[in-house]
Design an enzyme around this catalytic site. Structure first.
Site, PDB file in Angstrom:
ATOM      1  N   ASP A  36     -18.949  -8.872 -37.990  1.00 23.88           N
ATOM      2  CA  ASP A  36     -19.936  -8.571 -39.023  1.00 23.88           C
ATOM      3  C   ASP A  36     -19.378  -7.684 -40.134  1.00 23.88           C
ATOM      4  O   ASP A  36     -19.753  -7.827 -41.294  1.00 23.88           O
ATOM      5  CB  ASP A  36     -21.143  -7.850 -38.410  1.00 23.88           C
ATOM      6  CG  ASP A  36     -21.884  -8.753 -37.451  1.00 23.88           C
ATOM      7  OD1 ASP A  36     -21.646  -9.968 -37.482  1.00 23.88           O
ATOM      8  OD2 ASP A  36     -22.712  -8.236 -36.677  1.00 23.88           O
ATOM      9  N   VAL A  37     -18.483  -6.772 -39.769  1.00 23.33           N
ATOM     10  CA  VAL A  37     -18.039  -5.799 -40.768  1.00 23.33           C
ATOM     11  C   VAL A  37     -17.123  -6.430 -41.814  1.00 23.33           C
ATOM     12  O   VAL A  37     -16.767  -5.774 -42.792  1.00 23.33           O
ATOM     13  CB  VAL A  37     -17.324  -4.598 -40.109  1.00 23.33           C
ATOM     14  CG1 VAL A  37     -18.283  -3.850 -39.202  1.00 23.33           C
ATOM     15  CG2 VAL A  37     -16.094  -5.034 -39.359  1.00 23.33           C
TER      16      VAL A  37
END
Ligand SMILES: NC(=O)c1ccc[n+]([C@@H]2O[C@H](COP(=O)([O-])OP(=O)(O)OC[C@H]3O[C@@H](n4cnc5c(N)ncnc54)[C@H](OP(=O)(O)O)[C@@H]3O)[C@@H](O)[C@H]2O)c1
Ligand SMILES: NC(=O)c1ccc[n+]([C@@H]2O[C@H](COP(=O)([O-])OP(=O)(O)OC[C@H]3O[C@@H](n4cnc5c(N)ncnc54)[C@H](OP(=O)(O)O)[C@@H]3O)[C@@H](O)[C@H]2O)c1
Lengths: 471, 102, 102, 471
Positions: free
Chosen positions: D398-399
């Protein structure tokens, strides 16, 4: 005091905290200040509501009206260049008020104690020794702040010389007064009388005068900030004496933040507070000799500088103390606008201690309606000088003096400076070859890429403006 | 709790609040911050009202009224001048858009 | 001053101190900060000692001793584990010099 | 309580403030923590000195010894990957202790009141209603914190599923318990009895369980931080009930700073705290579907990736949650060292919410003795990705998902991300095509410049390391 009043006082104290919090960011500053003002008004209105038999209400309201008129008048009329003396004046009267309040409270305490003693019976102390000590502190430090601030006002307003005033007996007188203040404070605790209180007041006044006299012109802002913190602490002590949380919290906030701000400023100048206060006292004046150099420099007329600026792609302006003195900020802004219209990218490089007061340049340039984004703080612009065609130094000197980096012995050594020396061309606008506040020569003036435009900044900028318009 | 300790506690906590709040401020706002803080200690006006409103001697009354005038100048003047300065800071944004000097 | 107002004042000021102190922290230290703050509220141990030391019923004594054990685990464990983490952060500097990976 | 004791308590409270201040900077953190520990020890030692007849001293000391042993043992044994559950556990026992202390104090208050009533005469209240309210607060919230923390512990330690647990009647049960807690709290104020106190405790425990059950795995750290703040507030309320400044100040500090930290974390994830707590309750689970995509991707073996890395000038590592799960930090560090020796410049890009807990990556990598300067915060490194040859994404997803910038509907939309997509080559190390915590596909996985190296991060890194060494 009813509980609800205490709670309202606490809310007002929170208002002061929020005010300071707000004042620390540009977006929230104005709202913060208004919150603080509202808290102050509510706090001062409370006694009229809850105190059972408040005497002299008409007179009190009259005095408030007079004070309000005076305050508003002063605040409206003052020019932005005179902000430092205005702050000094407001601070001084606050300190004076604190000292007077403490004197009155001492009087009241003595009355209560006398009434108690008259009842006979075993000796009872109506107030603890610490209350007397706090009262003495407020009287003494409040007086110091009052007198000291008035002297700084006189210095900045040029009612007297702004150079350090030193005389042979000064250290002795200074020490004597300090000792006197301590002795009288101790006496206030052991055997208070109104005479001792008044004596403490007078010693404080004299001490305040002697504290500020030896401080040189450009150091004065630091002293103002310090006296500001002092006044805050006296108000806090007054709050303790009167058992009032709002005074205690408000005063302490100002005392603590003022002290911190003072240290911050001193550090930005590469000086210590002790050095600023006692430098002159210890002998060597902190102000340099101020002798003009006679080494050759390259000077030029407004037309030559106009050509330099008019055909540059990137210009950085370094405003300083001299800009404030000459009140040339509006003319400077016009010049920048004209250059902007010609397609030149122009920014102002703001040194934290340029001018007469920290952040002073920002206020002056804000007044001249310089757009916020054109004011760039030192840390952000220092990397850009090397890509700059012309640096225009208007009434600044020390803040671009490379000696801060290169000459370990110099008084400004270690102070961070604006890297104007990295630009392709440098133009200085000043009246003479006299050095800046630190009293040392600026090698940059003699650099081959430097041009000097002599004259008062306002006049020179006017001529320069016309010349650029004529291009 | 002992009354003295209460005051000491409030004092100590206020010191921390004061320092912490200020320690983040940018030098841009040092001048208005100084004058704003200056205005806050004008709250000594509250003390001046309290002592003057409870006095019965004429000398004390006069001294008290002087204190009120001084404190009011500090408080009102301080807040007004700070507001005046900050107003100028706020005005800047639109001005820049008009000009587009950058 | 009213006792309740005193406590309220101390509470309000502590809230400001807490928020202001934390509002500058970098995310690098969020984990140790969380466990360090966690350890601080282990000071409930002091409260547990006070109530246990003044009780006379056996049930209350047992409950108190349980509270003491729990609070001590919170306090001691919290400080020790935080220190263990922070020790690793400190160790990093010299390690980098040895390696010069950059 | 003698005055000197109160002053010492105040000094200890200042110690806690200094501890928090210290903990906010890497240089002062360790000293700050030690100051806090010293303050706590001194504070807890005081009752043994000033309380006149402290009963059961041997038993108390014994209990402290047991607790100390347990705390030290746990703190020494825990692995850095397990920090979140350790913090949760310590927090839970603290909350439980606070609830028990409040129960005992309620018992004591009832005794005092009963003794007073037995004297006859007009009805006098030994304690104000606010004291009862604060006691009820401590009992209830302390129990919530205890039970909630134990559930988070179980989730993180994988003693139970880490997915949100939701059942049909949940919102009703939740509302019912909340109502019950409020009613019992009101009863505590109006007609306290120890039975009501125990009831409040039980309701709190159940409420705590139901509060945390519906929270999904990666949201748990936020909940831990929130419960931490809760426990702080209960300790503060306990301080009020016991008239103890140290508990009040210490608890309030943790409550305020913990709340602030929780909001800070939630903002860094682009979520609201309410959404995290009640998202699952309101119906739609906050955790994504977790379905693996079957769109084509380019995968490669360790040897291919080794060549990519071995001949790059500039590599940035993006570690994430999967690194923690695989406990691969030591192997990763070895790989970086080997690359460094080959002359490649390698940095770690640390996203503020990578991993299982904010700042968790920093702790893990610190444990692996990664030099401090190689860890670069997001804001500082985001500009450098475009000059980077290879980004190695180890167990993160996600990052680095560009959907945060490009897809307005995505659950992570608005969350600042690491600009890995700007690099020349991207290598993902993960076990499958399953999405990350947010449950959405990552377009970067399908980008032509992306290579996938499937497998457990620790194993893959081991193979990669050997391959690089063999180059
Ligand atoms: N801002 C603060 O808070 C603060 C506080 C205390 C001390 N200081 C100190 O003050 C200094 C500030 O540096 P700075 O560079 O701004 O000032 P500076 O070094 O004092 O230089 C000011 C220059 O302006 C020129 N000048 C004066 N009046 C002028 C006029 N009417 N027209 C044109 N030029 C004029 C002066 O030269 P001529 O006389 O030749 O014209 C002088 O060289 C630093 O040393 C700093 O440490 C600042
Ligand atoms: N740090 C915090 O405080 C915090 C708190 C709450 C929520 N969050 C959220 O958590 C997420 C963190 O982002 P992130 O990028 O670090 O993690 P992520 O998006 O959850 O992705 C983790 C990746 O690691 C892989 N993985 C798991 N176990 C692995 C193993 N043993 N070996 C190799 N790969 C493995 C997973 O893929 P496979 O399953 O295919 O292997 C997954 O794609 C963010 O959405 C953030 O908002 C963070």
């Amino acid at each position: 005091m009813p509980t609800w009043v205490q709670v309202v006082y606490l809310i007002c104290a929170v208002g002061f905290i929020l005010a300071l919090k707000g004042l620390s960011g540009p977006k929230t500053a104005r709202r913060g200040n208004l919150i603080g003002a509202a808290a102050a008004v509510v706090g001062c209105a409370l006694p009229f509501i809850y105190v059972d038999h408040l005497e002299h209400v008409p007179l009190i309201l009259g005095a408030i009206a007079v004070g309000t008129a005076g305050g508003v008048f002063g605040a409206r009329k003052v020019q932005m260049t005179q902000m430092p003396q205005m702050v000094a004046l407001f601070n001084g009267v606050g300190g004076g008020a604190a000292a007077l309040v403490a004197l009155l409270e001492l009087n009241h305490m003595l009355d209560v104690q006398a009434a108690l003693d008259a009842l006979g019976g075993p000796q009872v102390d109506a107030y603890g020794w610490f209350v007397y000590a706090a009262t003495a502190f407020t009287i003494f430090v409040g007086s110091v702040s009052f007198a000291g601030s008035l002297i700084t006002f006189a210095k900045l307003q040029e009612l007297m010389t702004s150079r350090p005033v030193v005389f042979p007996g000064l250290p002795v007188a200074f020490g004597g007064l300090l000792l006197g203040g301590i002795v009288l404070s101790v006496l206030t605790v052991t055997s208070a009388s109104i005479g001792i209180g008044i004596g403490l007041c007078l010693v404080g006044l004299l001490f305040g005068v002697l504290l500020v006299l030896p401080v040189g012109g450009a150091d004065v802002p630091i002293v103002i900030s310090l006296l500001n913190a002092f006044t805050g602490l006296t108000v806090a002590a007054g709050g303790y004496v009167l058992s009032n949380t709002l005074l205690l919290v408000g005063g302490t906030l100002v005392g603590a933040s003022g002290t911190f701000l003072t240290l911050l400023m001193a550090r930005a100048m590469g000086r210590s507070v002790a050095n600023i206060l006692f430098g002159a006292l210890k002998g060597g004046s902190t102000l340099g000799a101020g002798v003009a150099s006679d080494r050759p420099v390259r000077s030029a007329g407004p037309e030559d500088v106009a050509i330099l600026l008019g055909y540059a792609d990137r210009v950085i302006i370094v405003p300083g103390y001299g800009l404030a003195v000459a009140q040339a900020q509006h003319t400077l802004r016009e010049l920048v606008d004209v250059l902007g219209e010609r397609g030149t990218k122009v920014d102002y490089a703001i040194h934290p201690v340029a001018g007469r007061m920290p952040g002073h340049m920002n206020v002056l340039l804000a007044e001249a309606q310089v757009p916020y984004e054109q004011l760039v703080e030192m840390d952000h612009i220092n990397g850009e000088f090397k890509n700059t065609d012309v640096v225009l130094v208007v009434g600044a000197n020390d803040v671009v003096n490379p000696a801060a980096k290169t000459t370990p012995g110099a008084p400004i050594y270690g102070m961070p400076i604006l890297n104007a020396d990295e630009a392709k061309q440098v133009v200085f606008m000043k009246r003479s070859m006299r050095p800046g506040f630190a009293g040392i020569e600026n090698e940059l003036l003699f650099d081959p890429k430097t041009t000097l435009l002599f004259g008062d900044a306002k006049e020179s900028l006017g001529k320069l403006l016309n010349a650029v318009k004529a291009l | 709790m002992n009354e003295g300790v209460v005051w000491l506690t409030i004092f100590v906590l206020s010191v921390f609040v004061g320092i912490e709040v200020i320690s983040k401020v940018s030098s841009t706002l040092h001048t208005p911050l100084m004058s704003g803080a200056n205005a806050i200690h004008g709250i000594i006006l509250l003390g001046a009202i309290l002592v003057t409103g409870s006095t019965h001697s004429t000398v004390a009354l006069v001294v008290g009224l002087v204190a009120i005038v001084l404190a009011t100048v500090n408080m009102v003047g301080g807040f007004v001048v700070t507001d005046r300065m900050l107003q100028m800071f706020v005005r800047k944004k639109p001005a820049s858009e008009k000009e587009g000097a950058r």
